[in-house]
Design an enzyme around this catalytic site. Structure first.
Site, PDB file in Angstrom:
ATOM      1  N   ASN A   1      -5.283  12.502   0.545  1.00 15.22           N
ATOM      2  CA  ASN A   1      -4.385  11.666   1.354  1.00 15.22           C
ATOM      3  C   ASN A   1      -5.223  10.918   2.387  1.00 15.22           C
ATOM      4  O   ASN A   1      -6.451  11.088   2.460  1.00 15.22           O
ATOM      5  CB  ASN A   1      -3.307  12.526   2.024  1.00 15.22           C
ATOM      6  CG  ASN A   1      -2.190  11.682   2.605  1.00 15.22           C
ATOM      7  OD1 ASN A   1      -1.632  10.810   1.916  1.00 15.22           O
ATOM      8  ND2 ASN A   1      -1.860  11.857   3.867  1.00 15.22           N
TER       9      ASN A   1
ATOM     10  N   ASP B   1      -1.751  10.927  -2.000  1.00 14.27           N
ATOM     11  CA  ASP B   1      -2.139   9.876  -2.949  1.00 14.27           C
ATOM     12  C   ASP B   1      -2.441  10.453  -4.320  1.00 14.27           C
ATOM     13  O   ASP B   1      -2.279   9.791  -5.339  1.00 14.27           O
ATOM     14  CB  ASP B   1      -3.345   9.102  -2.417  1.00 14.27           C
ATOM     15  CG  ASP B   1      -2.889   8.186  -1.302  1.00 14.27           C
ATOM     16  OD1 ASP B   1      -2.740   8.677  -0.168  1.00 14.27           O
ATOM     17  OD2 ASP B   1      -2.627   7.007  -1.581  1.00 14.27           O
TER      18      ASP B   1
ATOM     19  N   ARG C   1       0.864  -1.189   0.000  1.00 10.88           N
ATOM     20  CA  ARG C   1       0.000   0.000   0.000  1.00 10.88           C
ATOM     21  C   ARG C   1       0.893   1.229   0.000  1.00 10.88           C
ATOM     22  O   ARG C   1       2.113   1.113   0.118  1.00 10.88           O
ATOM     23  CB  ARG C   1      -1.018  -0.011   1.147  1.00 10.88           C
ATOM     24  CG  ARG C   1      -0.629  -0.596   2.449  1.00 10.88           C
ATOM     25  CD  ARG C   1       0.468   0.102   3.174  1.00 10.88           C
ATOM     26  NE  ARG C   1       0.191   1.518   3.329  1.00 10.88           N
ATOM     27  CZ  ARG C   1       1.120   2.433   3.573  1.00 10.88           C
ATOM     28  NH1 ARG C   1       2.411   2.085   3.677  1.00 10.88           N
ATOM     29  NH2 ARG C   1       0.819   3.707   3.721  1.00 10.88           N
ATOM     30  N   GLY C   2       0.256   2.407  -0.130  1.00 14.67           N
ATOM     31  CA  GLY C   2       1.054   3.629  -0.291  1.00 14.67           C
ATOM     32  C   GLY C   2       1.155   3.908  -1.784  1.00 14.67           C
ATOM     33  O   GLY C   2       1.450   2.985  -2.566  1.00 14.67           O
TER      34      GLY C   2
HETATM   35  O1  MRU Z   1      -4.464   3.304   2.096  1.00 18.98           O
HETATM   36  P1  MRU Z   1      -2.980   3.468   1.998  1.00 18.98           P
HETATM   37  O2  MRU Z   1      -2.235   2.913   3.160  1.00 18.98           O
HETATM   38  O3  MRU Z   1      -2.454   3.000   0.674  1.00 18.98           O
HETATM   39  O4  MRU Z   1      -2.806   5.046   2.044  1.00 18.98           O
HETATM   40  C1  MRU Z   1      -1.528   5.594   1.984  1.00 18.98           C
HETATM   41  C2  MRU Z   1      -1.507   7.052   2.257  1.00 18.98           C
HETATM   42  O5  MRU Z   1      -2.513   7.708   2.359  1.00 18.98           O
HETATM   43  C3  MRU Z   1      -0.157   7.682   2.296  1.00 18.98           C
HETATM   44  O6  MRU Z   1      -0.139   8.745   3.178  1.00 18.98           O
HETATM   45  C4  MRU Z   1       0.138   8.158   0.871  1.00 18.98           C
HETATM   46  O7  MRU Z   1       0.005   7.116  -0.061  1.00 18.98           O
HETATM   47  C5  MRU Z   1       1.441   8.705   0.714  1.00 18.98           C
HETATM   48  S1  MRU Z   1       2.571   7.441   0.539  1.00 18.98           S
HETATM   49  C6  MRU Z   1       4.092   8.013   0.129  1.00 18.98           C
END
Ligand code: MRU
Length: 346
Positions: free
Chosen positions: A249, A239, A46-47
């Protein structure tokens, strides 16, 4: 970070399983594009930048599985696989950014007469570029971000925008890493980040590994810390960033930005240019993913809410550009008005 977030070996994508961190460090293996889709959907990986990188390898695996020269049916199957990869998670734009890069290589007219082996070699090279560029980009971004960090700063972060959210080094946590390496004597507060607890399980893990002084808080403690002047800066990842600077985000980011504005605490967003969606004018055009109700009614499979309760579980929120002090990218620090600066990046 000691462990690699994701890497590939012998046509297998290996991802540290972020669903079980920090209790166990295990790698999940994807051998075909469907397994890559599953890993992204289930948040093994994820991320935004990390899922973009994973999807690029998924595209490579789809071409490997389906491509046959002069066979239109094989092209349809690859297009179907592309759509499946894009539909895994809708909010982070890095996913479509990386898949588009792969498709551009695959559909390059000059490649039509090449053998399948040569086409796969070109795609493999592009995956490698995407992976390597991500780490380089984060390091560059961190150098810029470091300029905004002062000695003894206390920094609040939300979710995980670290090495685990990228191929390596991280965005928001990349800035924190760099400032720590530069002996700025920083201290970090980590929002636990309900419902999936990326702060508690992932950011806390990274901070401990790196020996960066850090304190874990529940999300609702942040307002009191900010009001009591305990926080000098807030840094988060993104995101998707619209061309006017609105930021999607992790859910909870918007709330932090409002509190930061009221108490005049700088609110910084760190993200690579690949997170900017130049095609949308503002954040309202961003699709926000709604996730399963179990994420709210359970914590790691332990039920905490009564059966039958209704749940609303958006995974992200939108922070308006006017709440953001600066956006840190690998091309430099963007300051308001963001529309102009973002336009100049194209
Ligand atoms: O749902 P996720 O864990 O994929 O969400 C990730 C985020 O919101 C992070 O803050 C974002 O992707 C930045 S990652 C460098």
């Amino acid at each position: 970070m000691k462990h690699k977030t994701l890497y590939f070996e012998d046509d297998v994508l290996k991802m540290i399983d972020q669903r079980i961190l920090p209790l166990e460090i295990k790698h999940y293996e994807a051998k075909d594009y469907q397994e890559v889709c599953e890993a992204i959907k289930k948040m093994v990986v994820r991320g935004a930048p990390a899922i973009g990188a994973a999807a690029s390898f998924g595209y490579y695996l789809a071409v490997k599985e389906f491509y046959k020269a002069d066979d239109q049916d094989s092209i349809k199957k690859i297009d179907r696989a592309k759509k499946d990869l894009l539909n895994t998670r809708p909010t982070a734009v890095n996913l479509s950014w990386s898949v588009k890069r792969m498709e551009k290589v695959f559909k390059n007219e000059n490649n039509i007469s090449l053998s399948k082996k040569l086409i796969l070699d070109l795609l493999y090279k592009e995956v490698k570029n995407i992976f390597n560029e991500d780490i380089k980009t984060n390091k560059k971004l961190a150098e810029y971000g470091n300029k905004l960090i002062e000695k003894n700063d206390v920094i609040l972060t939300h979710c995980n925008a670290g090495a685990l959210a990228t191929v390596g080094y991280g965005t928001a946590l990349g800035v924190i890493r760099k400032a720590n390496q530069n002996n700025k004597n920083i201290e970090v507060f980590i929002d636990e980040t309900r419902p999936r607890l990326q702060g508690a399980s992932l950011t806390a893990f990274e901070m401990l590994e790196e020996e960066i002084p850090a304190t874990l808080i529940v999300d609702s403690t942040a307002a009191t810390l900010i009001k009591n002047q305990k926080i000098d800066k807030i840094i988060v990842g993104a995101d998707r960033i619209a061309s006017n600077g609105d930021v999607a985000n992790k859910i909870g980011t918007f709330m932090l930005s409002v509190i930061a504005k009221v108490y005049e605490v700088p609110f910084l967003v760190a993200a690579p240019v690949s997170t900017i969606d130049f095609d949308i004018s503002n954040g309202n055009e961003i699709e926000v993913e709604n996730r399963n109700k179990d994420e709210v009614t359970e914590i790691r499979s332990v039920r905490i809410a009564p059966e039958g309760i209704k749940v609303y579980n958006p995974a992200f929120d939108l922070t308006p550009a006017e709440n953001i002090t600066a956006i840190i990218t690998e091309k430099g620090i963007l300051k308001p008005p963001f529309k102009e600066c973002i336009k100049n990046l194209t």
